[in-house]
Design an enzyme around this catalytic site. Structure first.
Site, PDB file in Angstrom:
ATOM      1  N   LYS A  11      -7.548  66.603  15.112  1.00  0.00           N
ATOM      2  CA  LYS A  11      -7.327  66.319  16.545  1.00  0.00           C
ATOM      3  C   LYS A  11      -7.176  67.632  17.276  1.00  0.00           C
ATOM      4  O   LYS A  11      -6.837  68.662  16.677  1.00  0.00           O
ATOM      5  CB  LYS A  11      -6.091  65.455  16.779  1.00  0.00           C
ATOM      6  CG  LYS A  11      -4.737  66.018  16.283  1.00  0.00           C
ATOM      7  CD  LYS A  11      -4.056  67.022  17.176  1.00  0.00           C
ATOM      8  CE  LYS A  11      -2.722  67.521  16.613  1.00  0.00           C
ATOM      9  NZ  LYS A  11      -2.188  68.711  17.266  1.00  0.00           N
ATOM     10  N   PRO A  94      -7.848  73.959   8.706  1.00  0.00           N
ATOM     11  CA  PRO A  94      -6.907  74.990   8.254  1.00  0.00           C
ATOM     12  C   PRO A  94      -5.457  74.574   8.492  1.00  0.00           C
ATOM     13  O   PRO A  94      -5.170  73.807   9.412  1.00  0.00           O
ATOM     14  CB  PRO A  94      -7.266  76.214   9.112  1.00  0.00           C
ATOM     15  CG  PRO A  94      -8.477  75.866   9.875  1.00  0.00           C
ATOM     16  CD  PRO A  94      -8.684  74.396   9.828  1.00  0.00           C
ATOM     17  N   GLY A  96      -1.610  75.191   9.674  1.00  0.00           N
ATOM     18  CA  GLY A  96      -0.982  75.969  10.752  1.00  0.00           C
ATOM     19  C   GLY A  96      -1.939  76.267  11.878  1.00  0.00           C
ATOM     20  O   GLY A  96      -1.874  77.312  12.516  1.00  0.00           O
ATOM     21  N   GLY A  98      -2.728  73.704  14.321  1.00  0.00           N
ATOM     22  CA  GLY A  98      -2.502  72.804  15.463  1.00  0.00           C
ATOM     23  C   GLY A  98      -3.531  71.695  15.540  1.00  0.00           C
ATOM     24  O   GLY A  98      -3.702  71.057  16.573  1.00  0.00           O
ATOM     25  N   LEU A  99      -4.229  71.448  14.425  1.00  0.00           N
ATOM     26  CA  LEU A  99      -5.293  70.433  14.412  1.00  0.00           C
ATOM     27  C   LEU A  99      -4.866  69.165  13.671  1.00  0.00           C
ATOM     28  O   LEU A  99      -5.662  68.235  13.507  1.00  0.00           O
ATOM     29  CB  LEU A  99      -6.558  71.009  13.747  1.00  0.00           C
ATOM     30  CG  LEU A  99      -7.165  72.226  14.455  1.00  0.00           C
ATOM     31  CD1 LEU A  99      -8.319  72.798  13.636  1.00  0.00           C
ATOM     32  CD2 LEU A  99      -7.652  71.863  15.852  1.00  0.00           C
ATOM     33  N   GLY A 100      -3.622  69.132  13.225  1.00  0.00           N
ATOM     34  CA  GLY A 100      -3.072  67.911  12.623  1.00  0.00           C
ATOM     35  C   GLY A 100      -3.593  67.584  11.238  1.00  0.00           C
ATOM     36  O   GLY A 100      -3.550  66.422  10.826  1.00  0.00           O
ATOM     37  N   GLY A 102      -2.559  68.034   8.016  1.00  0.00           N
ATOM     38  CA  GLY A 102      -1.649  67.380   7.070  1.00  0.00           C
ATOM     39  C   GLY A 102      -1.305  65.968   7.537  1.00  0.00           C
ATOM     40  O   GLY A 102      -1.260  65.028   6.736  1.00  0.00           O
ATOM     41  N   SER A 104      -3.104  64.018   9.436  1.00  0.00           N
ATOM     42  CA  SER A 104      -4.276  63.150   9.298  1.00  0.00           C
ATOM     43  C   SER A 104      -4.482  62.756   7.839  1.00  0.00           C
ATOM     44  O   SER A 104      -4.812  61.603   7.533  1.00  0.00           O
ATOM     45  CB  SER A 104      -5.518  63.863   9.844  1.00  0.00           C
ATOM     46  OG  SER A 104      -6.619  62.993   9.870  1.00  0.00           O
ATOM     47  N   ASP A 136       3.077  63.540  14.354  1.00  0.00           N
ATOM     48  CA  ASP A 136       1.650  63.405  14.669  1.00  0.00           C
ATOM     49  C   ASP A 136       0.937  62.369  13.785  1.00  0.00           C
ATOM     50  O   ASP A 136      -0.252  62.124  13.978  1.00  0.00           O
ATOM     51  CB  ASP A 136       0.929  64.749  14.498  1.00  0.00           C
ATOM     52  CG  ASP A 136       1.176  65.684  15.668  1.00  0.00           C
ATOM     53  OD1 ASP A 136       1.842  65.271  16.633  1.00  0.00           O
ATOM     54  OD2 ASP A 136       0.688  66.827  15.608  1.00  0.00           O
TER      55      ASP A 136
HETATM   56  O1  C5P Z   1       7.025  66.132  13.100  1.00  0.00           O
HETATM   57  P1  C5P Z   1       6.652  67.403  12.423  1.00  0.00           P
HETATM   58  O2  C5P Z   1       7.165  67.463  11.001  1.00  0.00           O
HETATM   59  O3  C5P Z   1       5.222  67.737  12.538  1.00  0.00           O
HETATM   60  O4  C5P Z   1       7.422  68.551  13.203  1.00  0.00           O
HETATM   61  C1  C5P Z   1       7.725  69.818  12.672  1.00  0.00           C
HETATM   62  C2  C5P Z   1       8.946  70.381  13.397  1.00  0.00           C
HETATM   63  O5  C5P Z   1       8.631  70.590  14.780  1.00  0.00           O
HETATM   64  C3  C5P Z   1      10.130  69.438  13.409  1.00  0.00           C
HETATM   65  O6  C5P Z   1      10.956  69.667  12.310  1.00  0.00           O
HETATM   66  C4  C5P Z   1      10.833  69.793  14.695  1.00  0.00           C
HETATM   67  O7  C5P Z   1      11.646  70.917  14.491  1.00  0.00           O
HETATM   68  C5  C5P Z   1       9.707  70.232  15.614  1.00  0.00           C
HETATM   69  N1  C5P Z   1       9.277  69.196  16.568  1.00  0.00           N
HETATM   70  C6  C5P Z   1      10.001  69.007  17.728  1.00  0.00           C
HETATM   71  N2  C5P Z   1       9.604  68.081  18.647  1.00  0.00           N
HETATM   72  C7  C5P Z   1       8.506  67.317  18.428  1.00  0.00           C
HETATM   73  C8  C5P Z   1       7.736  67.490  17.244  1.00  0.00           C
HETATM   74  C9  C5P Z   1       8.159  68.448  16.336  1.00  0.00           C
HETATM   75  O8  C5P Z   1      11.018  69.686  17.960  1.00  0.00           O
HETATM   76  N3  C5P Z   1       8.139  66.409  19.346  1.00  0.00           N
END
Ligand code: C5P
Length: 281
Positions: A11, A94, A96, A98-100, A102, A104, A136
């Site tokens: 994404k 890749p 890290g 920002g393409l989601g 993991g 997905s 995500d």
């Molecule tokens: O949800 P995900 O594991 O991808 O998020 C990684 C980290 O990003 C979370 O542990 C949280 O610290 C932060 N996060 C946040 N607000 C969001 C999504 C993620 O603070 N809406």
């Protein structure tokens, strides 16, 4: 039992506004998720024994943290299914970036095993499980480009229509948690109504922070900026350019590819995963 193949699309976030934080410290966002018809591929072979085996662990991801494997475990635990699976991910998205990727992968494993194990969960059930794995994951479970609020899990499908992009991969790994934990991240964007959305009027609130904290990215962007206004996806580090159509996306990619890791991709309103699920039923 035989192996089957399941797509796990990437994404991009067409914009990402941070409105504030909730009681638990999570960020309240507004974003528009655009699904792509490009991404990872997951091969899954269901097994009679209950073992869950990740055949090709992704370099840099400890096996117990792999979101695909964690999704399989969660589904097994929640449904009490006694079957197992061999899972193999062809990683193209890749880490890290920002393409989601993991997230997905997790959504694809949930859908695929729900089907292959005949576990009988609804899409709503799968999205609720997915939410426990990451903010995500639900958008990939629902499989539609969507306007999102809350932590990114309150979804309203939104058609973006025929759309093309040039994705640029700087090769920088950005930690989502590091960006969201930064004290100086702007967190005060006003809420907008989805009907007022226009790409030009929106932005990615994480972009300036990521550029400030990853020296070299700004210079890297200069070449992309010759062809439009690059915007970061999610918490980075991937940037994309919008292109008028497929020809323009491929022309820009061609012009940049000797200097940049770039790819022309098509945006889709419906995830290719849903088609595979429908065929598998
Ligand atoms: O949800 P995900 O594991 O991808 O998020 C990684 C980290 O990003 C979370 O542990 C949280 O610290 C932060 N996060 C946040 N607000 C969001 C999504 C993620 O603070 N809406």
């Amino acid at each position: 039992m035989s192996e089957s193949r399941w797509p796990a699309p990437a994404k991009i976030n067409l914009f990402l506004h941070i409105l504030g934080r909730d009681e638990s410290g999570y960020h309240r966002l507004q974003t528009l998720f655009q699904l792509l018809d490009w991404g990872d591929e997951i091969r899954i072979e269901p097994t009679d024994e209950s073992d869950l085996v990740l055949l090709r662990p992704t370099p840099g991801v400890p096996t117990d943290q792999d979101l695909g494997l964690r999704a399989a475990r969660l589904l097994q635990d929640e449904t009490g299914v006694r079957l197992g699976a061999k899972i193999s991910v062809t990683k193209r998205i890749p880490l890290g970036a920002g393409l989601g990727g993991g997230s997905s992968d997790a959504a694809t494993v949930l859908h695929a095993l729900n089907c292959l194990w005949d576990a009988g969960l609804s899409v709503t059930d799968l999205a609720a499980l997915g939410r426990r794995l990451g903010a995500d994951v639900p958008v990939f479970v629902h499989g539609a480009s969507a306007w999102a609020e809350g932590r990114g899990e309150l979804l309203t499908p939104m058609s973006v229509g025929e759309s093309w992009y040039v994705l640029g991969f700087p090769g920088t790994h950005v930690s989502t948690a590091a960006v969201f934990n930064a004290p100086d991240l702007p967190r005060n964007s006003p809420a907008i109504d989805p009907s007022d959305y226009a790409w030009e009027r929106c932005r990615n609130d994480c972009q300036a922070w990521v550029l400030d904290h990853h020296p070299g990215l700004e210079d890297w962007l200069a070449g992309l900026a010759e062809f439009g206004a690059p915007r970061m996806s999610g918490t980075g580090s991937c940037f994309y350019l919008r292109a008028r159509d497929s020809d323009v996306a491929h022309e820009i990619t061609q012009a940049l590819k000797s200097r940049y890791n770039v790819r022309a991709v098509r945006g889709v309103d419906t995830s290719p995963l849903l088609e595979t699920c429908a065929e598998a039923r």
